[in-house]
Design an enzyme around this catalytic site. Structure first.
Site, PDB file in Angstrom:
ATOM      1  N   ALA A  16       0.366  -9.047   9.448  1.00 22.76           N
ATOM      2  CA  ALA A  16       0.920  -7.308  10.028  1.00 22.76           C
ATOM      3  C   ALA A  16      -0.239  -6.562   9.841  1.00 22.76           C
ATOM      4  O   ALA A  16      -0.077  -5.780  10.976  1.00 22.76           O
ATOM      5  CB  ALA A  16       1.884  -6.837   9.635  1.00 22.76           C
ATOM      6  N   ALA A  17      -0.975  -6.678   9.271  1.00 24.64           N
ATOM      7  CA  ALA A  17      -1.569  -4.709   9.276  1.00 24.64           C
ATOM      8  C   ALA A  17      -2.315  -4.941  10.328  1.00 24.64           C
ATOM      9  O   ALA A  17      -3.183  -5.979  10.814  1.00 24.64           O
ATOM     10  CB  ALA A  17      -2.977  -5.230   7.965  1.00 24.64           C
ATOM     11  N   LYS A  36      -1.948   6.803  18.643  1.00 21.12           N
ATOM     12  CA  LYS A  36      -1.549   6.911  17.241  1.00 21.12           C
ATOM     13  C   LYS A  36      -1.849   8.272  16.434  1.00 21.12           C
ATOM     14  O   LYS A  36      -2.733   8.820  17.148  1.00 21.12           O
ATOM     15  CB  LYS A  36      -2.417   6.134  16.449  1.00 21.12           C
ATOM     16  CG  LYS A  36      -1.256   5.276  14.983  1.00 21.12           C
ATOM     17  CD  LYS A  36      -0.835   4.027  15.836  1.00 21.12           C
ATOM     18  CE  LYS A  36      -0.365   3.239  13.896  1.00 21.12           C
ATOM     19  NZ  LYS A  36       0.673   2.640  14.330  1.00 21.12           N
ATOM     20  N   GLY A  52       5.277  -4.583   0.949  1.00 21.95           N
ATOM     21  CA  GLY A  52       5.973  -3.449   1.680  1.00 21.95           C
ATOM     22  C   GLY A  52       6.755  -3.601   2.473  1.00 21.95           C
ATOM     23  O   GLY A  52       7.331  -4.580   2.118  1.00 21.95           O
ATOM     24  N   ASN A  53       7.217  -2.680   3.845  1.00 18.81           N
ATOM     25  CA  ASN A  53       8.061  -3.185   4.415  1.00 18.81           C
ATOM     26  C   ASN A  53       8.205  -4.376   5.063  1.00 18.81           C
ATOM     27  O   ASN A  53       9.262  -4.861   5.574  1.00 18.81           O
ATOM     28  CB  ASN A  53       8.686  -1.588   5.286  1.00 18.81           C
ATOM     29  CG  ASN A  53       9.201  -0.268   4.860  1.00 18.81           C
ATOM     30  OD1 ASN A  53       9.775  -0.459   4.027  1.00 18.81           O
ATOM     31  ND2 ASN A  53       8.533   0.529   5.066  1.00 18.81           N
ATOM     32  N   VAL A  54       7.201  -4.823   5.588  1.00 13.76           N
ATOM     33  CA  VAL A  54       6.997  -5.810   6.886  1.00 13.76           C
ATOM     34  C   VAL A  54       7.045  -6.513   5.541  1.00 13.76           C
ATOM     35  O   VAL A  54       7.404  -8.152   5.900  1.00 13.76           O
ATOM     36  CB  VAL A  54       5.845  -5.482   7.638  1.00 13.76           C
ATOM     37  CG1 VAL A  54       5.602  -6.742   8.305  1.00 13.76           C
ATOM     38  CG2 VAL A  54       5.965  -4.392   8.077  1.00 13.76           C
ATOM     39  N   GLY A  55       5.385  -6.835   4.946  1.00 14.65           N
ATOM     40  CA  GLY A  55       5.734  -8.256   3.683  1.00 14.65           C
ATOM     41  C   GLY A  55       6.232  -8.755   3.288  1.00 14.65           C
ATOM     42  O   GLY A  55       6.830  -9.821   2.802  1.00 14.65           O
TER      43      GLY A  55
HETATM   44  N1  NAI Z   1       6.206  -1.478  10.236  1.00 18.35           N
HETATM   45  C1  NAI Z   1       6.003  -2.092  11.000  1.00 18.35           C
HETATM   46  O1  NAI Z   1       7.273  -2.444  11.844  1.00 18.35           O
HETATM   47  C2  NAI Z   1       4.942  -1.780  11.385  1.00 18.35           C
HETATM   48  C3  NAI Z   1       3.644  -1.885  10.702  1.00 18.35           C
HETATM   49  N2  NAI Z   1       2.153  -2.788  11.107  1.00 18.35           N
HETATM   50  C4  NAI Z   1       1.204  -2.132  10.122  1.00 18.35           C
HETATM   51  O2  NAI Z   1       1.158  -3.418   8.945  1.00 18.35           O
HETATM   52  C5  NAI Z   1       1.040  -2.531   7.604  1.00 18.35           C
HETATM   53  C6  NAI Z   1       2.406  -3.505   6.609  1.00 18.35           C
HETATM   54  O3  NAI Z   1       3.124  -2.131   6.969  1.00 18.35           O
HETATM   55  P1  NAI Z   1       4.549  -2.012   6.381  1.00 18.35           P
HETATM   56  O4  NAI Z   1       4.938  -2.881   5.367  1.00 18.35           O
HETATM   57  O5  NAI Z   1       5.355  -0.621   7.085  1.00 18.35           O
HETATM   58  O6  NAI Z   1       3.669  -0.024   5.262  1.00 18.35           O
HETATM   59  P2  NAI Z   1       4.334   0.032   3.765  1.00 18.35           P
HETATM   60  O7  NAI Z   1       3.083   1.303   3.685  1.00 18.35           O
HETATM   61  O8  NAI Z   1       5.566  -0.605   3.429  1.00 18.35           O
HETATM   62  O9  NAI Z   1       3.238  -1.483   2.874  1.00 18.35           O
HETATM   63  C7  NAI Z   1       2.287  -1.778   2.881  1.00 18.35           C
HETATM   64  C8  NAI Z   1       2.337  -2.391   1.409  1.00 18.35           C
HETATM   65  O10 NAI Z   1       0.431  -2.394   0.584  1.00 18.35           O
HETATM   66  C9  NAI Z   1       0.448  -2.199  -0.487  1.00 18.35           C
HETATM   67  N3  NAI Z   1      -1.004  -2.093  -0.139  1.00 18.35           N
HETATM   68  C10 NAI Z   1      -1.643  -1.322  -0.624  1.00 18.35           C
HETATM   69  N4  NAI Z   1      -2.783  -1.060   0.187  1.00 18.35           N
HETATM   70  C11 NAI Z   1      -3.281  -3.216  -0.569  1.00 18.35           C
HETATM   71  C12 NAI Z   1      -3.881  -3.663  -1.711  1.00 18.35           C
HETATM   72  N5  NAI Z   1      -4.940  -3.385  -0.864  1.00 18.35           N
HETATM   73  N6  NAI Z   1      -3.926  -4.851  -1.340  1.00 18.35           N
HETATM   74  C13 NAI Z   1      -2.480  -4.963  -2.160  1.00 18.35           C
HETATM   75  N7  NAI Z   1      -1.473  -4.326  -1.965  1.00 18.35           N
HETATM   76  C14 NAI Z   1      -1.750  -3.342  -1.101  1.00 18.35           C
HETATM   77  C15 NAI Z   1       1.135  -1.075  -0.963  1.00 18.35           C
HETATM   78  O11 NAI Z   1       1.478  -1.090  -1.480  1.00 18.35           O
HETATM   79  C16 NAI Z   1       2.475  -1.743   0.253  1.00 18.35           C
HETATM   80  O12 NAI Z   1       3.330  -2.412  -0.553  1.00 18.35           O
HETATM   81  C17 NAI Z   1       0.181  -1.598   7.560  1.00 18.35           C
HETATM   82  O13 NAI Z   1      -1.089  -2.054   8.412  1.00 18.35           O
HETATM   83  C18 NAI Z   1       1.240  -1.233   9.286  1.00 18.35           C
HETATM   84  O14 NAI Z   1      -0.245  -0.380  10.239  1.00 18.35           O
HETATM   85  C19 NAI Z   1       2.096  -3.132  12.074  1.00 18.35           C
HETATM   86  C20 NAI Z   1       3.230  -3.088  13.134  1.00 18.35           C
HETATM   87  C21 NAI Z   1       4.322  -2.454  13.070  1.00 18.35           C
HETATM   88  O1  AKG Z   2       6.731   2.356  15.543  1.00 23.35           O
HETATM   89  C1  AKG Z   2       6.180   3.003  16.179  1.00 23.35           C
HETATM   90  O2  AKG Z   2       6.190   3.772  16.990  1.00 23.35           O
HETATM   91  C2  AKG Z   2       5.858   1.773  17.007  1.00 23.35           C
HETATM   92  C3  AKG Z   2       4.522   0.399  16.222  1.00 23.35           C
HETATM   93  C4  AKG Z   2       2.983   1.240  16.140  1.00 23.35           C
HETATM   94  O3  AKG Z   2       2.108   2.165  15.378  1.00 23.35           O
HETATM   95  C5  AKG Z   2       2.825  -0.374  15.648  1.00 23.35           C
HETATM   96  O4  AKG Z   2       2.912  -1.566  15.981  1.00 23.35           O
HETATM   97  O5  AKG Z   2       1.497   0.200  15.007  1.00 23.35           O
END
Ligand code: NAI
Ligand code: AKG
Length: 353
Positions: free
Chosen positions: A255-256, A80, A178-181
């Protein structure tokens, strides 16, 4: 922090400090374990309060990727990277400089998009290195499939806990839209779930409220909601000594990455509170499954089939934890360690004491 002592304890192979003056860049690439394959793990950009916090994040996130790949049966290792910067200061030059550091590892580390890195940024990094995955034009970005995996994980936890496959009428608190939520909220809404949501961005809460009729609460209120399931989809460290006493949910499934502030202590506290915890690196493996498939030639059907396995893997982990009276986190770590050990033994590689 004693760096060598820490990386020895955590089992890292290599930690790379990347620094450039023009453009200004500070990044850390952590490679945890490459027994199963090249280290895979996305890049996070974050305004860490200090360098120690950035290092700690990189070390924990990369170790989590080793366990994630092993539990998902993906032939990849764990790595990472973190870029220490304010998102407002991010520039294409900075990302290209970072791409050159990734390139210098010649495929030993393959990266993608984590928090504060956009699809545009991934394309920019890709100008300097081919060792980038999660490119929108190829597999479409990992978040939707990660959300699907989390949804399936929630279903597995509900089945284990309440012996039902039906989510209708249940209440889920989602932290982070965000993207996942956001994608997760859609799956839950389509399955009749009542949503309680929060985000630090008012635009995002307004959008999900409007789309899915969700109840919006302030960020600090999300833990104490009277819900069945709590789904952390923002940042790590949120399951800690302050939040556990507030949590009403009987399942934590989100997901976090790195949800438990202290794996041993807080994993045990959740058991004592009779809360079923879905280990983050098992339930959120959809992302690595998707990008690994992109690397070997993307076939959507194949990737989705593999994501379905998250359901059975979690049920198996819950069973192991129950039978052996250990935390679900320890059960998943054992599963990962056994898979890595098997490969080391087959290659006569040294095994750490
Ligand atoms: N995108 C993916 O495919 C994957 C993501 N993850 C993890 O899932 C989590 C979310 O990922 P994404 O949705 O891609 O990230 P993102 O950056 O698109 O979304 C994160 C969201 O959390 C919000 N946020 C930040 N701090 C906050 C708080 N204190 N209270 C409430 N909301 C808050 C942000 O405003 C944002 O909308 C991260 O921890 C990431 O490492 C894990 C595996 C894969
Ligand atoms: O998106 C990637 O490169 C691998 C997935 C990843 O980093 C994660 O699951 O946190």
């Amino acid at each position: 922090m004693q760096l060598f002592e820490t990386v020895r304890e955590m089992g890292h192979e290599q930690v790379l400090y990347c620094h450039g003056k023009n453009p200004d860049i500070r990044a850390i690439i952590a490679i945890h374990d490459t027994t199963l394959g090249p280290a895979m793990g996305a890049t996070r950009l974050y305004p860490y309060i200090n360098e120690e916090a950035a290092l700690k994040d990189a070390l924990r996130l990369s170790r989590g990727m080793t366990y994630k790949a092993a539990c998902a049966n993906i032939p990849a290792g764990g790595g990472k990277a973190v870029i220490i910067a304010n998102p407002a200061d991010k520039t294409d030059e900075m990302l290209r400089a970072y791409g050159r550091f990734v390139e210098s590892l010649k495929g030993r580390f393959i990266t993608g998009q984590d928090v504060n890195i956009t699809p545009h940024d991934v394309r920019t990094i890709k100008q300097e290195t081919d060792h980038v995955v999660g490119v929108e034009e190829k597999s479409g970005g990992p978040a939707p499939i990660t959300a699907l995996g989390v949804f399936l994980g929630i279903k597995a936890a509900v089945e284990f806990r309440w012996q039902t496959k039906n989510l209708a009428g249940m209440k889920v608190a989602v932290q982070g839209l965000g993207n996942v939520g956001k994608n997760l909220c859609r799956h839950l809404h389509e399955n009749g779930v009542e949503l309680v949501i929060t985000d630090i961005s008012p635009e995002k809460t307004a959008e999900i409220k409007q789309l899915f009729g969700a109840t919006v609460v302030e960020p600090e209120e999300i833990y104490s909601q009277n819900v069945d399931i709590f789904s952390p989809c923002a940042m790590g460290g949120i399951i800690n000594s302050q939040t556990i006493p507030q949590i009403q949910a009987k399942i934590i499934a989100g997901a976090a990455n790195n949800q438990l502030d202290n794996e041993r202590l807080h994993g045990q506290r959740l058991v004592e509170k009779d809360i079923l915890y879905c280990p983050d690196y098992v339930i959120n493996a959809g992302g690595i499954i998707n990008v690994y498939n992109e690397m070997i030639g993307y076939e959507e059907d194949k990737a989705f089939k593999q994501v379905n396995n998250i359901y059975d893997t979690l049920l198996a982990i819950f069973d192991i934890a129950q039978q052996q009276s250990i935390t679900t986190n320890d059960a998943s770590k054992r599963l990962a360690d056994e898979r890595i050990m098997k490969v080391k033994i087959s290659r006569n590689q040294p095994i750490a004491a």
